[in-house]
Design an enzyme around this catalytic site. Sequence first.
Site, PDB file in Angstrom:
ATOM      1  N   HIS A 501       0.730  -1.666  -0.244  1.00 50.66           N
ATOM      2  CA  HIS A 501       0.012   0.553   0.501  1.00 50.66           C
ATOM      3  C   HIS A 501       1.300   1.287  -0.503  1.00 50.66           C
ATOM      4  CE1 HIS A 501      -3.784   2.817   1.394  1.00 50.66           C
ATOM      5  NE2 HIS A 501      -2.541   3.381   2.035  1.00 50.66           N
ATOM      6  N   GLU A 502       1.879   0.931   1.083  1.00 50.56           N
ATOM      7  CA  GLU A 502       2.587   1.964   1.439  1.00 50.56           C
ATOM      8  C   GLU A 502       3.717   2.719  -0.241  1.00 50.56           C
ATOM      9  OE1 GLU A 502       2.006   4.640   3.372  1.00 50.56           O
ATOM     10  OE2 GLU A 502       0.565   3.426   4.150  1.00 50.56           O
ATOM     11  N   HIS A 505       1.919   4.442  -2.420  1.00 49.69           N
ATOM     12  CA  HIS A 505       1.866   6.131  -2.740  1.00 49.69           C
ATOM     13  C   HIS A 505       3.095   6.488  -3.535  1.00 49.69           C
ATOM     14  CE1 HIS A 505      -1.922   7.024  -0.441  1.00 49.69           C
ATOM     15  NE2 HIS A 505      -1.389   6.364   0.379  1.00 49.69           N
ATOM     16  N   HIS A 508       3.534   7.158  -6.916  1.00 53.28           N
ATOM     17  CA  HIS A 508       2.782   7.771  -7.236  1.00 53.28           C
ATOM     18  C   HIS A 508       3.095   9.123  -7.202  1.00 53.28           C
ATOM     19  CE1 HIS A 508      -1.831  10.573  -6.992  1.00 53.28           C
ATOM     20  NE2 HIS A 508      -1.274  10.099  -7.905  1.00 53.28           N
TER      21      HIS A 508
HETATM   22 ZN   LIG Z   1      -3.015   5.532   2.612  1.00 58.65          ZN
END
Ligand SMILES: [Zn+2]
Length: 713
Positions: A501-502, A505, A508
């Site tokens: 998940h991290e 980011h 992104h």
């Molecule tokens: Zn998040």
Amino acid sequence: MRDLILRSIVLLIAVTMLANIPTNTSQAVTEDNPLLADWKGPYGGIPPFDRVQIPLFKPALETAMAENLAEIQRIANDPAPPNFENTIVAMERTGQALDRVGTLYGVWGATMSSPDYQAVQREMAPRLAAFNDQITQNEPLFKRIEAVYNSPAKAKLTPEQQRLAWLYYTNFVRAGARLGPEAKKRLSEINQQLAGLYTKFSLNVLAEETDQFIVLKSEDELAGLPQSLRDAAAAAAESKKQQPGTWVIMNTRSSIDPFLTYSDRRDLREKAWRMFVNRGDNGDEHDNNAIITEILQLRAERAKLLGYPTHAHWRLENSMAKTPERAMELMEAVWKPAVARVHEEVADMQALADKEGAKIKIEPWDYRYYMEKVRKAKFDLDQNEIKPYLQLEKLREGIFWVAGELFNFNFTPVTNVPVAHPDIRVWEVTDKTTKKHIGLWYFDPYARAGKRSGAWMNAYRTQERVNGEVTTIVSNNSNFVKGKPGEPVLISWDDATTMFHEFGHALHGLNSNVTYPSLSGTAVPRDYVEFPSQLLEHWLSTPEVLQKFALHYQTGKPIPQELVDKIKKSATFNQGFATVEYLSAALIDMKLHLAGDKKIDPDVFERETLAQLGMPKEIVMRHRTPQFLHVFSSDGYSAGYYSYLWSDVITADAFGAFVEGKGPYDRAVAERLRKYVFSVGNTVDPAEAYRAFRGRDPKVDALMKKRGFATKS
Ligand SMILES: [Zn+2]
């Protein structure tokens, strides 16, 4: 539903706001303050973490704010008629010193906090808020921005430039640029007061997580705990300076959740549960209830001043959901099937407890414990069986490999850059084919004193082209317990998911390909920002990753297919619990901010609202109000905790594009994802960007299926 991402402190404070011009009382100290200097060294300059000393922060922030205000004043007083270049682009070029100091200041606050740092923080929080208002309340500056926004010349700008002009204009209006002098003054007072209250709220939670813990003194009190947990508890006892031969359960999620899952001692489970859910709610000097009442009233007053019915309406205006009503609609649609699932889960657990002759009724401190037993009984799956295959460093290699497949990235370790702590490591990211430098990735995996709990991404520098070709520097931060030297760190399936998940980011940020820093990387609306990160979670369970990287720490053999099948089969297991614990918190957050200026007693409000919602009594909110850092440590996720669900609707729907194509490694779909989602930052309206990627709007069906809930067809 992972943790919030931190942007640079400057962006964080950009959403709050307030007044007094920084004075240059400490001129002597600031002249060669290393925190203000341009970043030197390779990769377009790197943050000087080795030069940080806490006494340098205050003078550096003061000088950087003063410098920024002077820059702004020059733009506001420019005798030339306003145009995009001399106003908006000029604004984009300001505040670089403050960005640099803010990054270091933010990293220290989140990962290296100490009493002397906190003293600086208490003093500077209201002053940074005041500083922000001085910009948004600068009348001549706003007139120029307004003129550019309303000028017919705007039509000739590129779509990215038009969006930037719109963003400046609406941000200024939303921050009160159009108010009269009296209202502006009051707004500033409110923002300053709020900044102080946010700091108090956070430090209270931190204090309760640090000061409270449970000491276990005998083998008997360790009953049921796996070895890894015993080792972590022994290490915690040492760090808390307890007697040898004792164990400590800390008052943090990473310590409490596993204890509630495995401890056979029901009395201790209850004790640990009560300690954790009562953080900030103990009626002592760290109690947050009065602070919450005050925050809510100030937010309601501010919303009224700005012309919105409630704080929630103000916060959601530029989100993807646009209105609180649309966010509520989605939450309510998911709430009922999730609660129905909880009742089934509780019935399964009760039946198992009865069969064991436990003679109990399932209570909140029993949920995780019996959930684990039901998982074993139903799917023959023991979480502890998975852990030996999940080595932190192998999974890190796994996420690098995924980034290579999806985005053609390559990661090379670098050792020539300074770090804030010796545990932090750095990699250079390049394009696999062209070898072009893309950015740096810092990895700070381990828990330590002064580091806040949870996991998050932070951008130290954002990609942009307005100040030359600037590449990004991003970091991932988490709180794994460091193993003994030479021993691999083994993590849970949940923690592995969080890691992906991290990293989502981070990708992104790394994929960003825009011109203007304000539109770069993760600077997208709150309810869209969790989409790239939640999407990445899906790659953990792909056979490619598991075969190559989920390797047993002793034998080196990949995780057996039989175990993978069990994980797959149990994918929707316990989604009732996970959804209800999250959604109850998201609903309370929204309802608190829809209540207007009513004086709210948080405990009463929470109790009564949950009763009205039909909250299952076996579950507690993931973050109870007195410890809800997402909502009360800044404006950040206030009236915005729903964002994780909103983003997950998009996430589940987007993964469908891969499933309908050639699978998770379909290059064509990955290229569309890069082009329309990961690279565009906030240069395009997110709803439009998503339509460009998927060919249509997201549908909620995929989310319901992902969580195993029945949908009305
Ligand atoms: Zn998040």
